[in-house]
Design a protein around this motif. Structure first.
Motif, PDB file in Angstrom:
ATOM      1  N   THR A 213     -12.678 -24.157  18.935  1.00  0.00           N
ATOM      2  CA  THR A 213     -12.368 -22.787  19.159  1.00  0.00           C
ATOM      3  C   THR A 213     -13.545 -21.862  18.479  1.00  0.00           C
ATOM      4  O   THR A 213     -13.484 -22.158  17.038  1.00  0.00           O
ATOM      5  CB  THR A 213     -11.073 -22.230  18.910  1.00  0.00           C
ATOM      6  OG1 THR A 213     -10.118 -23.231  19.434  1.00  0.00           O
ATOM      7  CG2 THR A 213     -10.895 -20.826  19.191  1.00  0.00           C
ATOM      8  N   ASP A 235      -5.002 -18.739  16.092  1.00  0.00           N
ATOM      9  CA  ASP A 235      -4.042 -18.479  17.033  1.00  0.00           C
ATOM     10  C   ASP A 235      -4.303 -17.528  17.970  1.00  0.00           C
ATOM     11  O   ASP A 235      -3.500 -16.928  18.478  1.00  0.00           O
ATOM     12  CB  ASP A 235      -2.443 -18.145  16.402  1.00  0.00           C
ATOM     13  CG  ASP A 235      -2.557 -17.080  15.734  1.00  0.00           C
ATOM     14  OD1 ASP A 235      -3.777 -16.337  15.309  1.00  0.00           O
ATOM     15  OD2 ASP A 235      -1.404 -16.383  15.132  1.00  0.00           O
ATOM     16  N   GLY A 236      -5.613 -17.266  18.118  1.00  0.00           N
ATOM     17  CA  GLY A 236      -6.090 -16.410  19.022  1.00  0.00           C
ATOM     18  C   GLY A 236      -6.540 -15.131  18.370  1.00  0.00           C
ATOM     19  O   GLY A 236      -6.998 -14.137  18.851  1.00  0.00           O
ATOM     20  N   ARG A 515      -9.832 -19.643  22.548  1.00  0.00           N
ATOM     21  CA  ARG A 515      -8.174 -19.569  22.855  1.00  0.00           C
ATOM     22  C   ARG A 515      -7.812 -18.140  22.861  1.00  0.00           C
ATOM     23  O   ARG A 515      -8.262 -17.422  22.167  1.00  0.00           O
ATOM     24  CB  ARG A 515      -7.332 -20.488  22.018  1.00  0.00           C
ATOM     25  CG  ARG A 515      -7.393 -19.874  20.588  1.00  0.00           C
ATOM     26  CD  ARG A 515      -6.347 -20.540  19.693  1.00  0.00           C
ATOM     27  NE  ARG A 515      -6.454 -21.914  19.494  1.00  0.00           N
ATOM     28  CZ  ARG A 515      -6.908 -22.396  18.303  1.00  0.00           C
ATOM     29  NH1 ARG A 515      -7.709 -21.620  17.366  1.00  0.00           N
ATOM     30  NH2 ARG A 515      -7.084 -23.707  18.079  1.00  0.00           N
ATOM     31  N   GLN A 517      -5.251 -14.641  22.592  1.00  0.00           N
ATOM     32  CA  GLN A 517      -4.357 -14.327  21.650  1.00  0.00           C
ATOM     33  C   GLN A 517      -2.928 -14.934  21.750  1.00  0.00           C
ATOM     34  O   GLN A 517      -2.239 -14.859  22.839  1.00  0.00           O
ATOM     35  CB  GLN A 517      -4.391 -12.829  21.416  1.00  0.00           C
ATOM     36  CG  GLN A 517      -5.856 -12.119  20.940  1.00  0.00           C
ATOM     37  CD  GLN A 517      -5.847 -10.780  21.204  1.00  0.00           C
ATOM     38  OE1 GLN A 517      -4.803 -10.200  21.545  1.00  0.00           O
ATOM     39  NE2 GLN A 517      -6.824 -10.254  20.587  1.00  0.00           N
ATOM     40  N   GLY A 518      -2.321 -15.601  20.706  1.00  0.00           N
ATOM     41  CA  GLY A 518      -1.022 -16.075  20.478  1.00  0.00           C
ATOM     42  C   GLY A 518      -0.684 -17.370  20.755  1.00  0.00           C
ATOM     43  O   GLY A 518       0.138 -17.893  20.831  1.00  0.00           O
ATOM     44  N   LYS A 519      -2.146 -17.969  21.209  1.00  0.00           N
ATOM     45  CA  LYS A 519      -2.125 -19.633  21.545  1.00  0.00           C
ATOM     46  C   LYS A 519      -2.700 -20.337  20.486  1.00  0.00           C
ATOM     47  O   LYS A 519      -3.616 -20.000  20.140  1.00  0.00           O
ATOM     48  CB  LYS A 519      -3.181 -19.669  22.814  1.00  0.00           C
ATOM     49  CG  LYS A 519      -2.396 -18.817  24.034  1.00  0.00           C
ATOM     50  CD  LYS A 519      -1.315 -19.891  24.752  1.00  0.00           C
ATOM     51  CE  LYS A 519      -0.796 -19.216  25.934  1.00  0.00           C
ATOM     52  NZ  LYS A 519       0.487 -19.855  26.382  1.00  0.00           N
ATOM     53  N   LYS A 520      -1.873 -21.302  20.054  1.00  0.00           N
ATOM     54  CA  LYS A 520      -2.470 -22.133  19.074  1.00  0.00           C
ATOM     55  C   LYS A 520      -3.043 -23.571  19.521  1.00  0.00           C
ATOM     56  O   LYS A 520      -3.750 -24.374  18.894  1.00  0.00           O
ATOM     57  CB  LYS A 520      -1.158 -22.592  17.923  1.00  0.00           C
ATOM     58  CG  LYS A 520      -0.620 -21.210  17.215  1.00  0.00           C
ATOM     59  CD  LYS A 520       0.287 -21.861  16.131  1.00  0.00           C
ATOM     60  CE  LYS A 520       0.655 -20.426  15.527  1.00  0.00           C
ATOM     61  NZ  LYS A 520       1.841 -20.806  14.382  1.00  0.00           N
ATOM     62  N   GLU A 521      -2.417 -23.845  20.710  1.00  0.00           N
ATOM     63  CA  GLU A 521      -3.285 -25.045  21.245  1.00  0.00           C
ATOM     64  C   GLU A 521      -4.737 -24.875  21.735  1.00  0.00           C
ATOM     65  O   GLU A 521      -5.216 -23.885  22.243  1.00  0.00           O
ATOM     66  CB  GLU A 521      -2.442 -25.568  22.502  1.00  0.00           C
ATOM     67  CG  GLU A 521      -0.942 -25.563  22.360  1.00  0.00           C
ATOM     68  CD  GLU A 521      -0.230 -24.554  22.249  1.00  0.00           C
ATOM     69  OE1 GLU A 521      -0.978 -23.500  22.708  1.00  0.00           O
ATOM     70  OE2 GLU A 521       0.846 -24.562  21.854  1.00  0.00           O
ATOM     71  N   ARG A 523      -8.082 -25.617  23.730  1.00  0.00           N
ATOM     72  CA  ARG A 523      -8.406 -25.605  25.124  1.00  0.00           C
ATOM     73  C   ARG A 523      -9.755 -26.736  25.205  1.00  0.00           C
ATOM     74  O   ARG A 523     -10.772 -26.020  24.934  1.00  0.00           O
ATOM     75  CB  ARG A 523      -8.605 -24.472  25.669  1.00  0.00           C
ATOM     76  CG  ARG A 523      -7.184 -23.456  25.715  1.00  0.00           C
ATOM     77  CD  ARG A 523      -7.454 -22.446  26.679  1.00  0.00           C
ATOM     78  NE  ARG A 523      -8.252 -21.288  26.378  1.00  0.00           N
ATOM     79  CZ  ARG A 523      -8.295 -20.138  27.102  1.00  0.00           C
ATOM     80  NH1 ARG A 523      -7.382 -19.995  28.263  1.00  0.00           N
ATOM     81  NH2 ARG A 523      -9.087 -19.067  26.757  1.00  0.00           N
ATOM     82  N   ASP A 544      -6.240 -22.856  31.119  1.00  0.00           N
ATOM     83  CA  ASP A 544      -4.922 -23.460  30.378  1.00  0.00           C
ATOM     84  C   ASP A 544      -4.672 -25.042  30.540  1.00  0.00           C
ATOM     85  O   ASP A 544      -3.827 -25.427  30.159  1.00  0.00           O
ATOM     86  CB  ASP A 544      -3.785 -22.517  30.258  1.00  0.00           C
ATOM     87  CG  ASP A 544      -3.976 -21.220  29.680  1.00  0.00           C
ATOM     88  OD1 ASP A 544      -4.930 -21.162  28.877  1.00  0.00           O
ATOM     89  OD2 ASP A 544      -3.442 -20.185  30.240  1.00  0.00           O
TER      90      ASP A 544
END
Length: 606
Positions: A213, A235-236, A515, A517-521, A523, A544
């Motif tokens: 990322t 986390d975005g 990634r 905002q708010g996403k920790k996974e 991509r 996603d």
């Protein structure tokens, strides 16, 4: 028969091996590429008309833009799209061009930065012209209603795979980002604290903590010292994790660049500097992400009795003249898996100013310490060194064959413009590569207006491969796509990763995108058993669901294929000649036996 077969194998081996010797040579192909149109400032690269061939964006008279589209017939780049000066405000100077899809319609738009002729170069305005069916809508444009203190960084701030515009606004110290999705201007504060940006900056959007990322790297200037800040995307959202300064003995800093310098899969920071204010002594330092220590990777700029060094930019250059900051343009010209560089150097005791190739070689002294690699200046490339007054030099894959060629801009061109020189890299050692371009993934086969989504420049994707070399050792390398956009960074819209002479399949090829905002996974997607000498076009759609991402593979035949074919044809011809000779000898023996039979005395007839 055994000796005959041995000779055949020796012949085949010699034919195949004849192309394996390394020969580094350059060939001037300017006329073949541009014809009589070889002047202007090369400002950017991108596939404008989605034909899988990279086009060239050229600024003319610092007030108009010409897009040279790639063609299959000479001249191979033709001026097809023209943005005249009357489509822009009067009395401005265009400073940079950044192609990209700014409104999310999967068509390439063009962003221009400019400043007024009579005012400070730090006052930067931004204009966006929209792409329309593989052409440019010159009748309409969007003018950003705020002015930046320097050229902005084009990045994907919110992870929606649509480029955003990041920078510091005039009269402010906080950073802001401008979104253009749907062609509407939306301004938002970018980071949680103020940033005193260095001018000119070398900000970057690149993965610095190996999570696939892209993070944010900022160059700063505070209390008279140049420094940097690292903002990690966890986390975005970007969180400041590291701040540092340049080496203590540095007086003038150039543009930071990021590259996997030693082939360990991690991005390293390269910094060209001057050790005195007159730049009589130059150096290039390297810093690894996990280590704040600066390591010199080039300090020897002496050729015989002459000392060369970096060219200091003018703080207020005359109108019409290009004086870029100290910059390294990076690329793996010999496909050995270690990126090399092109730099502009000047004779410290004279007025000569030329472009030089800096080759990435194993370190031969103790000063490199943990870097294990260093730069060595190629002083003997005559075609490159013969270009006097060089201003910019960069890599570019002219013939789309995976081998990086060179483009050099020099003073003394037609109509008081910079002259463009194109040098073909006749690299004859048959090394291997993989060429990867990651698209926006906003659509796949159902794009609006039946657009082909192959040509949109996308900042932020990250690529890494792992494989095993011919000696059985693990080999990997990584690269970020379009991590920098300001001050003629001239980064290519694709990544060329050298594999050396190992013809093995790539065990793993990883591709990651920013990634939201708010996403920790993460991509990220993985492909296995990738064929060497191939171009991979990755379409991350939908964003996603990495398992649904598609990759289109295009093969680029290696020289070894041709050599092997020649060897096999030669062996076949040789075998046919042997068979023909044996057949001819057998027929002669049969004829002789028949004649002898005819002259015998038949006792049975008496």
């Amino acid at each position: 028969m055994g000796m005959w077969m041995l000779n055949v194998f020796i012949f085949t081996f010699l034919v195949i091996s004849s192309g394996r010797d390394v020969v580094v040579a350059l060939q001037d192909v300017t006329a073949d590429l541009f014809g009589s149109e070889y002047y202007g400032t090369v400002a950017a690269f991108g596939d404008f008309n989605s034909d899988k061939q990279t086009d060239i964006f050229i600024i003319r008279e610092q007030s108009e833009l010409v897009i040279f589209l790639a063609d299959l017939k000479a001249p191979y780049f033709k001026p097809k799209v023209h943005l005249p000066a009357d489509r822009l405000p009067k009395d401005i100077i265009i400073t940079s061009v950044v192609p990209g899809d700014y409104d999310g319609d999967s068509q390439m738009d063009v962003l221009l930065t400019a400043h007024p002729k009579s005012q400070s170069i730090e006052e930067t305005s931004v204009f966006v012209f929209w792409g329309n069916n593989q052409t440019l809508d010159t009748s309409g444009r969007v003018d950003l209603n705020k002015t930046f203190i320097d050229e902005p960084l084009i990045m994907d701030f919110n992870g929606d795979m649509i480029p955003d515009i990041f920078g510091v606004i005039m009269g402010e110290t906080s950073t802001q980002v401008c979104y253009l999705k749907g062609r509407n201007l939306v301004w938002q504060p970018a980071l949680g604290s103020e940033v005193k940006m260095n001018i000119p900056h070398s900000n970057a959007f690149i993965d610095l903590n190996e999570d696939f990322t892209a993070d944010l790297f900022l160059t700063t200037h505070e209390s008279g010292r140049a420094g940097f800040e690292t903002w990690i995307n966890k986390d975005g959202n970007f969180t400041k994790t590291l701040a540092g300064t340049v080496p203590d003995n540095v007086m003038v800093t150039g543009q930071s660049a990021f590259v996997d310098f030693d082939g360990d899969g991690h991005q390293d920071q390269l910094l060209p500097v001057c050790l005195d204010y007159a730049c009589q002594k130059s150096a290039i330092y390297l810093s690894k992400p996990a280590d704040s220590e600066w390591v010199p990777v080039l300090t020897d700029f002496q050729r015989r009795d002459t000392v060369w060094g970096f060219v200091l930019p003018l703080p207020q250059p005359p109108a019409g003249e290009l004086h870029p900051p100290i910059t390294l343009h990076l690329g793996d010209y010999n496909l050995d898996g270690f990126p090399d560089a092109l730099a502009i150097l000047r004779n410290t005791s004279g007025s000569d100013q030329k472009a030089f190739l800096l080759e990435n070689v194993p370190c031969n002294n103790a000063s490199c310490r943990g870097a294990r690699r260093m730069f060595r200046v190629h002083w003997d490339l005559s075609d490159l060194g013969s270009i006097a007054g060089a201003v910019v030099a960069t890599f570019f894959d002219i013939y789309e064959d995976g081998i990086l060629d060179m483009i050099v801009l020099s003073r003394g061109g037609a109509k008081k413009e910079l002259a463009i020189h194109a040098l073909k890299n006749n690299f004859e050692a048959d090394a291997y590569f993989v060429k990867v371009i990651v698209l926006s993934g906003l659509c796949s086969n159902d794009c609006p207006e039946k657009v082909k989504p192959f040509g949109v420049n996308q900042p932020g994707p990250y690529v890494m491969y792992t494989t095993v070399d011919s000696n059985g050792y693990l080999k990997n390398a990584s690269a970020g796509q379009l991590s920098q956009s300001a001050h003629l960074s001239l980064q290519l819209p694709y990544t060329v990763l050298g594999l050396g002479r190992s013809a093995n399949f790539l065990d793993h090829l990883y591709v990651g995108i920013p990634r939201p905002q708010g996403k920790k996974e993460m991509r990220k997607q993985e492909w296995t058993a990738i064929i060497p000498n191939s171009q991979l076009i990755v379409i991350p759609y939908p964003h996603d669901d990495p398992r649904s991402w598609s990759a289109k593979l295009y093969l680029t035949p290696s020289n070894i294929v041709l050599l092997t074919a020649i060897a096999l044809i030669g062996v076949c011809v040789f075998i046919l000649v042997i068979i023909g000779i044996l057949h001819w000898k057998e027929k002669k023996a049969d004829d002789r036996e028949k004649r002898q039979e005819a002259h015998r005395f038949h006792f049975d007839a008496m």
